[in-house]
Design an enzyme around this catalytic site. Structure first.
Site, PDB file in Angstrom:
ATOM      1  N   ASP A   1      -2.718   9.682 -14.066  1.00 44.16           N
ATOM      2  CA  ASP A   1      -3.403   9.169 -15.260  1.00 44.16           C
ATOM      3  C   ASP A   1      -2.404   8.680 -16.302  1.00 44.16           C
ATOM      4  OD1 ASP A   1      -5.794   9.942 -14.078  1.00 44.16           O
ATOM      5  OD2 ASP A   1      -5.907  11.842 -15.157  1.00 44.16           O
TER       6      ASP A   1
ATOM      7  N   GLY B   1       0.820  -1.200   0.000  1.00 41.52           N
ATOM      8  CA  GLY B   1       0.000   0.000   0.000  1.00 41.52           C
ATOM      9  C   GLY B   1       0.850   1.244   0.000  1.00 41.52           C
TER      10      GLY B   1
ATOM     11  N   PRO C   1       2.422   4.981   1.119  1.00 43.54           N
ATOM     12  CA  PRO C   1       2.878   5.469   2.425  1.00 43.54           C
ATOM     13  C   PRO C   1       1.724   6.053   3.225  1.00 43.54           C
ATOM     14  CG  PRO C   1       4.350   6.219   0.677  1.00 43.54           C
ATOM     15  CD  PRO C   1       3.165   5.600  -0.005  1.00 43.54           C
ATOM     16  N   GLY C   2       1.743   5.786   4.524  1.00 46.28           N
ATOM     17  CA  GLY C   2       0.746   6.378   5.401  1.00 46.28           C
ATOM     18  C   GLY C   2      -0.557   5.627   5.491  1.00 46.28           C
TER      19      GLY C   2
ATOM     20  N   GLY D   1      -0.997   2.706   7.048  1.00 44.96           N
ATOM     21  CA  GLY D   1      -1.127   1.980   8.309  1.00 44.96           C
ATOM     22  C   GLY D   1      -0.537   0.593   8.326  1.00 44.96           C
ATOM     23  N   LYS D   2       0.416   0.294   7.465  1.00 41.10           N
ATOM     24  CA  LYS D   2       0.968  -1.064   7.411  1.00 41.10           C
ATOM     25  C   LYS D   2       1.671  -1.437   8.718  1.00 41.10           C
ATOM     26  CE  LYS D   2       3.289  -0.151   3.584  1.00 41.10           C
ATOM     27  NZ  LYS D   2       2.747   1.183   3.226  1.00 41.10           N
ATOM     28  N   THR D   3       2.534  -0.566   9.216  1.00 42.01           N
ATOM     29  CA  THR D   3       3.265  -0.891  10.443  1.00 42.01           C
ATOM     30  C   THR D   3       2.353  -0.811  11.662  1.00 42.01           C
ATOM     31  OG1 THR D   3       4.024   1.413  10.526  1.00 42.01           O
ATOM     32  CG2 THR D   3       5.499  -0.187   9.540  1.00 42.01           C
TER      33      THR D   3
ATOM     34  N   HIS E   1     -11.692  18.302 -15.622  1.00 38.31           N
ATOM     35  CA  HIS E   1     -10.867  17.099 -15.725  1.00 38.31           C
ATOM     36  C   HIS E   1     -11.636  15.872 -15.214  1.00 38.31           C
ATOM     37  CE1 HIS E   1      -6.704  15.276 -15.763  1.00 38.31           C
ATOM     38  NE2 HIS E   1      -7.360  14.397 -15.020  1.00 38.31           N
ATOM     39  N   GLU E   2     -12.193  15.978 -14.037  1.00 40.46           N
ATOM     40  CA  GLU E   2     -12.906  14.833 -13.450  1.00 40.46           C
ATOM     41  C   GLU E   2     -14.196  14.540 -14.208  1.00 40.46           C
ATOM     42  OE1 GLU E   2     -11.284  13.016 -11.448  1.00 40.46           O
ATOM     43  OE2 GLU E   2      -9.701  14.517 -11.327  1.00 40.46           O
TER      44      GLU E   2
END
Length: 462
Positions: A359, A72, A74-75, A77-79, A285-286
């Site tokens: 994109d 996943g 960074p940030g 929540g893996k650790t 754009h969206e």
């Protein structure tokens, strides 16, 4: 360990030691409170249940899930997840990484010794979790040779020896964590060393209220978090932690408990609104992505958002994605935001590119995979795995030309659809510009009016 000596019996001493080795941090929740996709939560619950059954002698170690690889951004929540699983299962957690092990010596032999020490420590504390963070840092022996190849070969082989030897060390679960799965040597991530690869991401729209509540803890217990959750789309768990800390700092500065306006003030400071001209460009754009997705039936748009960093379309992918027609539709959808900017504003911005999740990065990977890995391009020649297809373009000018052809045709296709739906494009962009979030009936009502691709083609010919 002195505290353990005060325990009344051996079981109490073990419990004291385990608690000291893996203390629960005050003010945080449990694994049940942590925002997780259902498949990930289910896998960890099964693993914990298996470990408990093994501890009770009801399940042989050969049946326990004992190698999971978390992937996943960074940030996400893996650790933190490793800590929570250890806390839930009552296991100590031994954490290591190539960076940490390299700090104990520059030579490969010294790194291996440090690695072996962590593996041995986990085995001594079994049942335990060994977390190997930033697993992609070990490198890949299959990459193009360079002056570090010998070191990479040695260090990856050393890790494989330790992972294979782990089958004999009952009671130890290995959790690997990475931001880039494709950078990991195939031998490391094969089944048998890691039973499953679990995909983590930033909290989804549905999970954001839970993520906010996780970090808020007991603060603002009665606050309806749905509105700020919509505005926080795209935030990582780490971003939300910063948001909550900033809100608490505001409250401390006022020498009072946190109130709702503190959270909103902190959010505005961290995510200031876009200038009007840029907000309009993002809205176009969206809206372009959503219209082309609808016209090609390549995806079903579920939500459009504008954030301080840009915008996002959340969509349900089409069921069929492994044919050339389906992949070409994905390329057109991916380039539709840029095409919408060109159509309405006369020129694109750099918003379609910039990082590996952009994109341009996504559509380049799709086109490269078609040509080099999937047999859906100009030849049937297989050049390697799809996760490395785009990397090979750096060394192959001919392949770059072929991939550029796919992208040029996809961009032209997107523009053709948007030209036929220009009034709807601008209407959708206006609605998104005004609200910042479009979903449900408000989004569906506008997209129902989109002309299908065949109608768009016929209109252009007239």
């Amino acid at each position: 360990f002195i505290l353990a000596l005060r325990a009344p019996d051996a079981a109490g001493a073990i419990a004291q030691i385990r608690t000291a080795l893996s203390p629960a941090r005050s003010g945080t929740g449990t694994l049940a409170d942590f925002p997780l996709p259902a498949p990930v939560r289910q896998t960890f619950q099964q693993m914990i249940a298996d470990l408990r059954a093994w501890s009770n002698g009801a399940l042989p170690w050969s049946e326990v899930t004992r190698g999971l690889l978390l992937e996943g951004p960074p940030g996400c929540g893996k650790t933190e997840l490793a800590r929570l699983v250890g806390q839930e299962a009552g296991l100590s957690v031994v954490a290591g990484s190539l960076g940490k092990w390299s700090s104990e010596g520059a030579r490969a032999s010294e790194v291996f010794k440090a690695m072996h020490g962590s593996f041995s420590k986990a085995a001594e504390q079994a049942p335990a979790i060994l977390l190997i963070d930033e697993l992609d840092a070990f490198g890949d022996r299959a990459r193009a040779p360079d002056h570090n190849s010998s070191y990479t070969d040695h260090i990856v082989t050393s890790l494989l020896e330790l992972l294979d030897g782990f089958d004999e060390r009952e009671g130890v679960v290995i959790l690997g964590a990475t931001n880039h799965l494709w950078k990991i040597d195939a031998a490391i991530r094969r089944p048998g060393r890691f039973d499953k690869v679990l995909q983590l991401s930033h909290p989804s729209h549905e999970m954001l209220p839970q993520a906010l509540r996780w970090h808020l803890g007991s603060d603002l217990p009665d606050m309806d978090l749905s509105s700020i959750a919509k505005a926080a789309l795209g935030m990582s768990g780490a971003d939300i932690a910063v948001l909550v800390r900033s809100a608490r700092a505001i409250a401390r500065g006022e020498r009072r408990a946190m109130i709702e306006s503190d959270l909103m003030s902190a959010f505005t400071a961290l995510r200031p609104p876009l200038p009007p001209a840029l907000r309009w460009r993002v809205a176009l754009h969206e809206a372009g992505h959503a219209i082309v997705a609808t016209a090609t039936s390549g995806a079903q748009p579920r939500m459009l958002t504008i954030q301080s960093y840009g915008g996002e379309m959340r969509a349900k992918p089409a069921e069929t994605t492994n044919t050339r027609a389906a992949l070409e539709a994905q390329i057109a959808i991916g380039l539709a935001g840029r095409a919408a900017e060109v159509l309405v504003l006369g020129a694109p911005s750099g918003g379609a590119g910039g990082d590996d999740g952009s994109d341009l990065a996504k559509v380049t990977r799709i086109a490269a995979e078609m040509e080099e890995s999937l047999g859906l391009g100009e030849t049937l020649v297989y050049l390697g795995t799809d996760d490395r297809a785009a990397d090979r373009l750096r060394f192959d000018a001919r392949q770059r030309e072929i991939v550029e052809g796919h992208l040029s045709r996809g961009h032209a296709r997107a523009r053709q659809i948007l030209e036929a739906n220009r009034m709807i494009l601008e209407r959708l962009a206006c609605a998104l510009y005004a609200s910042g979030v479009l979903e449900g009936e408000a989004l569906g009502t506008i997209l129902e009016q989109v002309r299908g691709e065949m109608a768009s083609t016929n209109l252009r010919r007239q």
